[in-house]
Design a protein around this motif. Sequence first.
Motif, PDB file in Angstrom:
ATOM      1  N   PRO A   1       0.812  -1.214   0.000  1.00  0.00           N
ATOM      2  CA  PRO A   1       0.000   0.000   0.000  1.00  0.00           C
ATOM      3  C   PRO A   1       0.848   1.268   0.000  1.00  0.00           C
ATOM      4  CG  PRO A   1      -0.812  -1.550   1.629  1.00  0.00           C
ATOM      5  CD  PRO A   1       0.498  -2.089   1.129  1.00  0.00           C
ATOM      6  N   VAL A   2       0.290   2.322  -0.563  1.00  0.00           N
ATOM      7  CA  VAL A   2       0.968   3.618  -0.604  1.00  0.00           C
ATOM      8  C   VAL A   2       1.391   4.047   0.794  1.00  0.00           C
ATOM      9  CG1 VAL A   2       0.647   6.056  -1.159  1.00  0.00           C
ATOM     10  CG2 VAL A   2      -0.395   4.308  -2.612  1.00  0.00           C
ATOM     11  N   GLU A   3       0.525   3.853   1.773  1.00  0.00           N
ATOM     12  CA  GLU A   3       0.780   4.331   3.138  1.00  0.00           C
ATOM     13  C   GLU A   3       1.867   3.528   3.835  1.00  0.00           C
ATOM     14  OE1 GLU A   3      -2.093   3.523   1.877  1.00  0.00           O
ATOM     15  OE2 GLU A   3      -3.518   5.173   2.122  1.00  0.00           O
TER      16      GLU A   3
ATOM     17  N   ALA B   1      -0.505  10.744   1.528  1.00  0.00           N
ATOM     18  CA  ALA B   1      -0.481   9.476   0.798  1.00  0.00           C
ATOM     19  C   ALA B   1      -0.948   9.677  -0.637  1.00  0.00           C
ATOM     20  CB  ALA B   1      -1.339   8.439   1.511  1.00  0.00           C
ATOM     21  N   LEU B   2      -1.899  10.579  -0.840  1.00  0.00           N
ATOM     22  CA  LEU B   2      -2.342  10.862  -2.205  1.00  0.00           C
ATOM     23  C   LEU B   2      -1.191  11.437  -3.029  1.00  0.00           C
ATOM     24  CD1 LEU B   2      -5.888  12.367  -1.570  1.00  0.00           C
ATOM     25  CD2 LEU B   2      -5.355  10.162  -2.590  1.00  0.00           C
ATOM     26  N   HIS B   3      -0.445  12.352  -2.422  1.00  0.00           N
ATOM     27  CA  HIS B   3       0.739  12.893  -3.089  1.00  0.00           C
ATOM     28  C   HIS B   3       1.737  11.799  -3.397  1.00  0.00           C
ATOM     29  CE1 HIS B   3       1.009  17.357  -3.010  1.00  0.00           C
ATOM     30  NE2 HIS B   3      -0.110  17.160  -2.351  1.00  0.00           N
TER      31      HIS B   3
ATOM     32  N   GLN C   1       1.330   8.679  -3.712  1.00  0.00           N
ATOM     33  CA  GLN C   1       0.833   7.780  -4.748  1.00  0.00           C
ATOM     34  C   GLN C   1       1.130   8.327  -6.142  1.00  0.00           C
ATOM     35  OE1 GLN C   1      -3.260   6.483  -4.318  1.00  0.00           O
ATOM     36  NE2 GLN C   1      -3.564   6.743  -6.501  1.00  0.00           N
ATOM     37  N   VAL C   2       0.923   9.612  -6.304  1.00  0.00           N
ATOM     38  CA  VAL C   2       1.051  10.209  -7.627  1.00  0.00           C
ATOM     39  C   VAL C   2       2.515  10.346  -8.063  1.00  0.00           C
ATOM     40  CG1 VAL C   2       0.647  12.339  -8.911  1.00  0.00           C
ATOM     41  CG2 VAL C   2      -1.164  11.370  -7.503  1.00  0.00           C
ATOM     42  N   PHE C   3       3.411  10.522  -7.095  1.00  0.00           N
ATOM     43  CA  PHE C   3       4.801  10.782  -7.469  1.00  0.00           C
ATOM     44  C   PHE C   3       5.769   9.668  -7.088  1.00  0.00           C
ATOM     45  CE2 PHE C   3       2.939  15.071  -7.231  1.00  0.00           C
ATOM     46  CZ  PHE C   3       3.124  15.399  -8.564  1.00  0.00           C
ATOM     47  N   ASP C   4       5.313   8.688  -6.328  1.00  0.00           N
ATOM     48  CA  ASP C   4       6.251   7.651  -5.871  1.00  0.00           C
ATOM     49  C   ASP C   4       5.606   6.276  -5.825  1.00  0.00           C
ATOM     50  OD1 ASP C   4       8.779   6.867  -4.377  1.00  0.00           O
ATOM     51  OD2 ASP C   4       7.253   6.327  -2.905  1.00  0.00           O
ATOM     52  N   LEU C   5       4.300   6.218  -5.719  1.00  0.00           N
ATOM     53  CA  LEU C   5       3.508   5.008  -5.605  1.00  0.00           C
ATOM     54  C   LEU C   5       3.669   4.332  -4.246  1.00  0.00           C
ATOM     55  CD1 LEU C   5       1.378   3.905  -7.382  1.00  0.00           C
ATOM     56  CD2 LEU C   5       2.989   2.282  -8.350  1.00  0.00           C
ATOM     57  N   ASN C   6       4.848   3.785  -3.960  1.00  0.00           N
ATOM     58  CA  ASN C   6       5.037   3.234  -2.626  1.00  0.00           C
ATOM     59  C   ASN C   6       6.508   3.049  -2.309  1.00  0.00           C
ATOM     60  OD1 ASN C   6       5.825   0.870  -3.938  1.00  0.00           O
ATOM     61  ND2 ASN C   6       3.789  -0.009  -3.837  1.00  0.00           N
TER      62      ASN C   6
END
Lengths: 556, 556
Positions: free
Chosen positions: B212-214, B402-404, B406-411
């Motif tokens: 997960p992103v988080e 986490a939204l950020h 996700q968009v720039f690093d994913l996880n």
Amino acid sequence: MYTHKSGSERQTQRTQQSVSQGSESIQALLHLERNSGTPLYRQISQGMREAILSGALAEGSRLPTERALAQVLHVNRTTIMNAYHELSSEGLIEGHVGRGTLVKRSYVGQDEDYVDQEMPSWLFGLAAGEDAVLGEDARLLNEQVLTEEHAEYGEDGEQRNRTAVGKYAAQRAVISLAQSTPAADLLPVELVRTVVDAGLDRAREEALGFCPVEGAHNLRRTIAARMRQRGVNVDARNILVLSGSTQGLGLIGRFLLTSGDEVVVEVPTYLGAIQTMRALGARVIGIPVDREGMRVDLLESVLARRQPRFIYTLPTFQNPTGVVLSPERRRHLLQLSRRYQVPILEDDPYGELYFTADAPQPLKAQDTHGNVLYLSTYSKLLAPGLRVAWLAAPETVVERLALHKQVFDLNTNALGQWIVNEMLHRDEFELYLRTLRQSYKHKLELMLTAIQNYWPATVSIQPPTGGMHLWCRLPGTMRARALLREAAREQVTFVIGEPFHVDGGGHHYIRLSFAAVSDEEITAGIQRIGIAMQRLLTQQQPDNGQARPSERLPVI
Amino acid sequence: MYTHKSGSERQTQRTQQSVSQGSESIQALLHLERNSGTPLYRQISQGMREAILSGALAEGSRLPTERALAQVLHVNRTTIMNAYHELSSEGLIEGHVGRGTLVKRSYVGQDEDYVDQEMPSWLFGLAAGEDAVLGEDARLLNEQVLTEEHAEYGEDGEQRNRTAVGKYAAQRAVISLAQSTPAADLLPVELVRTVVDAGLDRAREEALGFCPVEGAHNLRRTIAARMRQRGVNVDARNILVLSGSTQGLGLIGRFLLTSGDEVVVEVPTYLGAIQTMRALGARVIGIPVDREGMRVDLLESVLARRQPRFIYTLPTFQNPTGVVLSPERRRHLLQLSRRYQVPILEDDPYGELYFTADAPQPLKAQDTHGNVLYLSTYSKLLAPGLRVAWLAAPETVVERLALHKQVFDLNTNALGQWIVNEMLHRDEFELYLRTLRQSYKHKLELMLTAIQNYWPATVSIQPPTGGMHLWCRLPGTMRARALLREAAREQVTFVIGEPFHVDGGGHHYIRLSFAAVSDEEITAGIQRIGIAMQRLLTQQQPDNGQARPSERLPVI
């Protein structure tokens, strides 16, 4: 000349988009030559295509009826019908019940307002900023998009997902054909263990210490050597190691884009790329994909009249369609990039997962002018958990992007880089790759057989020759969203076409991933989707008339 | 009210900074009460301090001479002398030979122009954008800053560094006291091998799949539990796993800042944080650090008159000074954050590396209002190569960031997360930590002994009670840059004070890291620096007068 527009200007523009284009204004855009040898309908579609792609015909604007335009142009109504049909099949215009024929929208707004009442008080007032917009945009996407990569976990330790499909996928017995990840049983666990066991002690600092921003030198050299084997003329200095392709997209976007700039993408295309570019404020221009890849012939009008910052393409085993850009179009694309000095961002996560004898070369192999930035990853080939990807680009670009990476990321995890490099050098690696290709090829064949057995013949499919995805056109007017709902009742899931489309299309498409599932799951999954399809087809007979008003219908 | 300034406005402001402040304009800022019980010099320094911190007295502006101001205010010249002395000792004003007394600059410009002639042609024209500025800024820092983290490699496979000191460090026999990394011989190689051997097979998807992103849920839970042991009331939902603290700084910066916004930092502070914030266009306001940490008493004027977006602090074993923020100041800092609704970003990479019996609590332990965003990493505690760090923050902030991400690093890489989590649960871990603390404590003591033996007594040091760094005030007017040059001749290196200072100060300070070097290297390194110091002290006697004109001297 193209000028940047602020958010509010764009807003205004959007609200004005339903303006009608009179027949006379269309006439002014066209220069018909009755003796040119080119059929009139072709001249009309060509002129309108250029007007649409260059922005002269605004997105969302209403076109004249066939009858009205035929009258003004002094041509038969059939001529206009043929021209509109061609434009419609290219995804440039579409018909709406009660609204006529509209130029398709390729931009989706990101100006939503957002206020969250549960924020700490010092977060109030930020809602109007870029970040709140990003948040909202990403949130919307999460709600719309049904992918595996956005899972989250609840406090109870049970996995749950943000999305409807994710929720179904977390239940037992649900078969997910959504996940674009390697098969769990093929993950190179033994290889990783062997590498760690054999070498970690000796390589303690290389594997566990800090490493250069640009990436571990050994890995950069290995990647460059492997790319040279695929025909790309690069050395270690051209390689920037990344913590995933997403990081590469973000770095390149930040480097090349200012908010409001335009970027060319394929329609459909990888949804993560759309998300990242939109988050950077990019306006995304879509060029349709057909069986030979991007319609490069449609690209020139865009490059001639607009100023996109780069062209994002997946030329090999495209996500989601699986198609490979034809050799001729590759040459043409590189020519256009050179002529208009617009760089190409080639995303190639699947290039080494080919199922036929001839291994495809990257587009960059033919790039003699340093116009292609090449992005790839070991997430699909080895293991997503290693988080090692790379960019191959002119040295000066690598240096610039490394400065960015240093400031916002410092470096990619050394352990993953060391493991990947060690794996790439072991004899077992080629064997592992061969097994992977054979396995995915086998799974695809299984899926195609199951489709033949269990689906209506009206489903349209072009079997890919590599990659992880099968792209399916549903029968007639069947909508992917409706099928997803029905399929969920049958305990099977996939990704619908819409999120891959920047033009709001894709309603009748679904993407199936065959890599991560077992043979049994493939057959059962396709069978279950077949049941859902049958149910929809049966339901649709009487419902047809009622469902129409809110739907977009094909032009003519 | 504070309003944002564009780059060019800032430029203008900067070029105007040498404007004189007449005695009358100072008088207008002060309200002296002769019978208030507060000494007059205190009232004057207090009034001027507030004027400086609030921006009413612009940075770089020239103050009246003691005599002139005394005349206008009708006080003794000694009164002004005492007031100036106090402001000078707080780092707010400074004397320049030939230019008088100036308000210190706390902003350093980032508006340098930059054109690179070797760029592909589609990169021309980008030079004026944010990215070129960032590039140049980072490049300048790389040239100025002498750290270990910016190493790069040449095509020949030999390590070389961008910086002078890096170059020295790459030679054999050079002792580096610059590196803020764990000792190579203490890296938990055995622990990693054991974990991989024992568990990778069972945990194949958790360790090698997407996560997960988080962050991996198991790790989020473990981190939360460990933080609760340190008095911080958080659970897994408050934890966002990061690919390094740098990523956290970037995410928070992007989330809270718009270009031109102000941020409060300590002077001196971690140079990577300065770099990341500047790259985001932040204007950095420096608050001095003394033996009890940040001068929180000076912070209130800033918060009252300006609108900084957050306060960046390293309250425990601060980098570079090693000081711990006193309990009283912690309470005061939290009070101010609450009262002015300005969040605190607590950076705590060293908190668990304590050398005394009482383990320090994070500042966040006393944060009852969700105003502290807490950042820490396993790079210093376990291994930099794992690249696992985390943020502890209100759930809503975690969700937004986490939204950020996700968009720039994913996880963040799953393998590193899984290894860290497994390590934290093993019995060997506490033993490993104890060994680490004992080893670093021992190395610090060795370094202090060597300093007593080999350095002049005029060097001023406050031994830290934890962390990795010793901060040294050089004798008299000895400059760190000059010492670094001399030390390089002796094959020893360290980091000079300047890059840690946003106010252009730090010329007389150096930072020594004791963690990464062996006992022998510590003793020999200090001895060699001692030789370099002696040489400088001998040279300085005759040179004194000549060297002065280009130097900044203490006021009075």
